[in-house]
Write a protein that holds these residues in place. Structure first.
Motif, PDB file in Angstrom:
ATOM      1  N   ASN A 141      -8.218  42.604 -16.177  1.00 35.83           N
ATOM      2  CA  ASN A 141      -8.299  43.964 -16.728  1.00 35.83           C
ATOM      3  C   ASN A 141      -8.829  44.903 -15.651  1.00 35.83           C
ATOM      4  O   ASN A 141     -10.035  45.145 -15.570  1.00 35.83           O
ATOM      5  CB  ASN A 141      -9.207  44.004 -17.958  1.00 35.83           C
ATOM      6  CG  ASN A 141      -9.332  45.401 -18.519  1.00 35.83           C
ATOM      7  OD1 ASN A 141      -8.564  46.294 -18.193  1.00 35.83           O
ATOM      8  ND2 ASN A 141     -10.330  45.602 -19.371  1.00 35.83           N
ATOM      9  N   PRO A 142      -7.940  45.430 -14.812  1.00 34.35           N
ATOM     10  CA  PRO A 142      -8.371  46.303 -13.714  1.00 34.35           C
ATOM     11  C   PRO A 142      -9.105  47.572 -14.169  1.00 34.35           C
ATOM     12  O   PRO A 142      -9.767  48.212 -13.368  1.00 34.35           O
ATOM     13  CB  PRO A 142      -7.057  46.678 -13.016  1.00 34.35           C
ATOM     14  CG  PRO A 142      -6.075  45.649 -13.436  1.00 34.35           C
ATOM     15  CD  PRO A 142      -6.501  45.194 -14.803  1.00 34.35           C
ATOM     16  N   GLU A 143      -9.017  47.895 -15.455  1.00 34.62           N
ATOM     17  CA  GLU A 143      -9.662  49.101 -15.984  1.00 34.62           C
ATOM     18  C   GLU A 143     -11.070  48.847 -16.502  1.00 34.62           C
ATOM     19  O   GLU A 143     -11.706  49.752 -17.038  1.00 34.62           O
ATOM     20  CB  GLU A 143      -8.804  49.693 -17.111  1.00 34.62           C
ATOM     21  CG  GLU A 143      -7.378  50.008 -16.696  1.00 34.62           C
ATOM     22  CD  GLU A 143      -7.308  51.021 -15.572  1.00 34.62           C
ATOM     23  OE1 GLU A 143      -8.060  52.021 -15.606  1.00 34.62           O
ATOM     24  OE2 GLU A 143      -6.502  50.816 -14.644  1.00 34.62           O
ATOM     25  N   SER A 144     -11.576  47.624 -16.356  1.00 30.83           N
ATOM     26  CA  SER A 144     -12.895  47.293 -16.893  1.00 30.83           C
ATOM     27  C   SER A 144     -13.998  48.082 -16.191  1.00 30.83           C
ATOM     28  O   SER A 144     -14.305  47.828 -15.031  1.00 30.83           O
ATOM     29  CB  SER A 144     -13.170  45.794 -16.732  1.00 30.83           C
ATOM     30  OG  SER A 144     -14.522  45.516 -17.019  1.00 30.83           O
ATOM     31  N   PRO A 145     -14.608  49.037 -16.876  1.00 33.17           N
ATOM     32  CA  PRO A 145     -15.668  49.816 -16.228  1.00 33.17           C
ATOM     33  C   PRO A 145     -16.906  48.984 -15.926  1.00 33.17           C
ATOM     34  O   PRO A 145     -17.560  49.203 -14.907  1.00 33.17           O
ATOM     35  CB  PRO A 145     -15.971  50.931 -17.230  1.00 33.17           C
ATOM     36  CG  PRO A 145     -15.492  50.419 -18.538  1.00 33.17           C
ATOM     37  CD  PRO A 145     -14.365  49.469 -18.250  1.00 33.17           C
ATOM     38  N   TRP A 180     -10.324  38.789 -20.334  1.00 37.54           N
ATOM     39  CA  TRP A 180     -11.158  39.395 -19.284  1.00 37.54           C
ATOM     40  C   TRP A 180     -12.622  39.483 -19.719  1.00 37.54           C
ATOM     41  O   TRP A 180     -13.534  39.341 -18.907  1.00 37.54           O
ATOM     42  CB  TRP A 180     -10.640  40.780 -18.908  1.00 37.54           C
ATOM     43  CG  TRP A 180     -10.811  41.810 -19.996  1.00 37.54           C
ATOM     44  CD1 TRP A 180      -9.935  42.099 -20.993  1.00 37.54           C
ATOM     45  CD2 TRP A 180     -11.949  42.639 -20.214  1.00 37.54           C
ATOM     46  NE1 TRP A 180     -10.447  43.064 -21.826  1.00 37.54           N
ATOM     47  CE2 TRP A 180     -11.686  43.425 -21.355  1.00 37.54           C
ATOM     48  CE3 TRP A 180     -13.155  42.811 -19.549  1.00 37.54           C
ATOM     49  CZ2 TRP A 180     -12.586  44.360 -21.855  1.00 37.54           C
ATOM     50  CZ3 TRP A 180     -14.059  43.744 -20.052  1.00 37.54           C
ATOM     51  CH2 TRP A 180     -13.770  44.503 -21.180  1.00 37.54           C
ATOM     52  N   LEU A 219     -11.829  41.635 -13.540  1.00 36.97           N
ATOM     53  CA  LEU A 219     -11.051  42.787 -13.069  1.00 36.97           C
ATOM     54  C   LEU A 219      -9.604  42.415 -12.766  1.00 36.97           C
ATOM     55  O   LEU A 219      -8.707  43.242 -12.908  1.00 36.97           O
ATOM     56  CB  LEU A 219     -11.715  43.401 -11.840  1.00 36.97           C
ATOM     57  CG  LEU A 219     -12.977  44.194 -12.145  1.00 36.97           C
ATOM     58  CD1 LEU A 219     -13.737  44.501 -10.866  1.00 36.97           C
ATOM     59  CD2 LEU A 219     -12.636  45.472 -12.897  1.00 36.97           C
TER      60      LEU A 219
END
Length: 124
Positions: free
Chosen positions: A104-108, A74, A101
């Motif tokens: 890695n859906p948690e990527s701020p 990601w 995303l």
């Protein structure tokens, strides 16, 4: 003899060329396919050195090599998105942040940058 990513990166930072690094890096032992290894980190580091030197085109080429070598990471898409955005290519930057995303859906940073790009566009 195998090419050292460090030496290649140093040389590329001195000369504004990125051609051929993909072939040189492919001679190195591969990192795990999901990334996070030494080669991915070194290429990313040199990409950011180009970006910090206002050379978004060279940074974009470095990050594209990382995407080619580590398509399951990601972070490589996130970095490419940053360079594309810096170079004014919002449309492709959005696509790279979306891919980041997806992996890695948690990527701020991915979420923040998509909000920034969409917030900066003129929506009717």
């Amino acid at each position: 003899r195998q090419a050292s990513v460090f030496i290649v990166g140093q040389d590329l930072h001195q000369r504004p060329r990125v051609q051929g690094i993909g072939d040189l890096v492919r001679q190195e032992p591969r990192d795990p396919p999901r990334g996070g290894g030494r080669i991915e980190s070194q290429i990313n580091g040199y990409g950011y050195r180009f970006l910090q030197s206002d050379r978004a085109d060279q940074a974009t080429r470095m990050f594209r090599i990382n995407v080619e070598l580590f398509p399951e990471s990601w972070n490589v898409y996130d970095s490419l998105g940053e360079a594309l955005y810096a170079g004014g290519d919002d449309e492709e930057a959005i696509a790279m942040y979306e891919k980041s995303l997806e992996l890695n859906p948690e990527s701020p940073t991915g979420l923040e940058m998509l909000e920034k790009i969409h917030g900066g566009s003129d929506v009717n």
